[in-house]
Motif scaffolding. Structure first.
Motif, short mmCIF file in Angstrom:
data_model
loop_
_atom_site.label_atom_id
_atom_site.label_comp_id
_atom_site.label_asym_id
_atom_site.label_seq_id
_atom_site.Cartn_x
_atom_site.Cartn_y
_atom_site.Cartn_z
N ASP A 148 5.75 16.80 -1.97
CA ASP A 148 4.49 16.27 -2.50
C ASP A 148 3.91 17.22 -3.54
OD1 ASP A 148 2.53 14.33 -2.70
OD2 ASP A 148 1.30 15.16 -1.09
N SER A 179 0.84 -1.21 0.00
CA SER A 179 0.00 0.00 0.00
C SER A 179 0.87 1.24 0.00
CB SER A 179 -0.91 0.00 1.22
OG SER A 179 -0.13 0.15 2.39
N ASN A 225 1.87 5.02 1.00
CA ASN A 225 1.69 5.92 2.14
C ASN A 225 1.35 7.31 1.61
OD1 ASN A 225 1.75 7.44 4.39
ND2 ASN A 225 3.90 7.10 4.89
N THR A 226 0.10 7.73 1.78
CA THR A 226 -0.33 9.04 1.28
C THR A 226 -0.52 10.05 2.41
OG1 THR A 226 -2.60 8.28 1.31
CG2 THR A 226 -1.43 8.12 -0.78
N GLU A 227 -0.14 9.68 3.64
CA GLU A 227 -0.26 10.59 4.77
C GLU A 227 0.72 11.75 4.62
OE1 GLU A 227 -1.87 10.14 8.18
OE2 GLU A 227 -3.24 9.18 6.77
N ALA A 228 0.26 12.97 4.97
CA ALA A 228 1.16 14.11 5.00
C ALA A 228 2.20 13.90 6.09
CB ALA A 228 0.37 15.38 5.24
N ILE A 229 3.40 14.40 5.87
CA ILE A 229 4.47 14.24 6.87
C ILE A 229 4.22 15.16 8.06
CG2 ILE A 229 6.94 14.45 7.29
CD1 ILE A 229 7.34 14.00 4.25
N PRO A 278 1.71 18.41 9.97
CA PRO A 278 0.39 19.05 9.97
C PRO A 278 0.42 20.34 9.15
CG PRO A 278 1.47 19.31 12.10
CD PRO A 278 2.33 18.40 11.29
N HIS A 279 -0.77 20.80 8.75
CA HIS A 279 -0.85 21.97 7.87
C HIS A 279 -0.36 23.26 8.53
CE1 HIS A 279 -2.52 19.79 4.66
NE2 HIS A 279 -3.30 20.72 4.16
N THR A 287 3.54 20.69 -1.83
CA THR A 287 4.10 20.76 -0.48
C THR A 287 5.61 20.82 -0.60
OG1 THR A 287 2.28 19.43 0.40
CG2 THR A 287 4.24 19.64 1.77
#
Ligand code: MN
Length: 134
Positions: free
Chosen positions: A66, A2, A4-8, A10-11, A106
């Motif tokens: 990203d 799978s 990994n599409t999680e942001a490293i 927080p915004h 990003t």
């Protein structure tokens, strides 16, 4: 396997509309008070967002983590930048960076030697200038 599409990171906080067109988020990672004469932040531009024309008195390094975006130095063509690119911006070069028309961007921004200053903001990047890439 799978992906990994999680942001490293927080915004963080919304960037000032005085210096940014469109929605941009800034998460501070290393501050001026941390004692390294260096500022490091994670910046997320939503599609279409970009910063104003500006310079850095001791340059800046962008590490794209990203998405797809644009980088332009005054008088040159707009360059497409994407995940994995490292952009080394010399001192006092007038430029802007931001997301592309269709994708967010990003990047981690590194401003070294901030005892000489961090940024000089200039004019907004107009829609006409931004759309020149299309
Ligand atoms: Mn810059």
């Amino acid at each position: 396997m799978s992906q990994n599409t999680e942001a490293i990171f927080p915004h963080g906080e919304k960037a000032s509309p005085d210096y940014f067109s469109g929605t941009t988020w800034v998460k501070s990672l290393v501050t001026a008070n941390d004692g390294f004469n260096t500022i490091i932040s994670n910046v997320v531009f939503e599609a279409g967002a970009r910063n104003n024309w500006h310079t850095h008195p001791n340059g800046q390094i962008l590490i794209v983590t990203d998405g797809v975006g644009y980088y332009q130095e005054k008088g040159k063509d707009i360059l497409v930048i994407q995940k994995g690119d490292v952009i080394k911006i010399p001192a006092d070069v007038i430029h802007w960076h931001g997301a592309s028309h269709d994708s967010s961007l990003t990047h981690i921004v590194i401003n070294p030697n901030i005892q000489k200053g961090i940024v000089q903001w200039m004019d907004r990047v107009t829609d006409e200038e931004y759309n020149r890439f299309k």
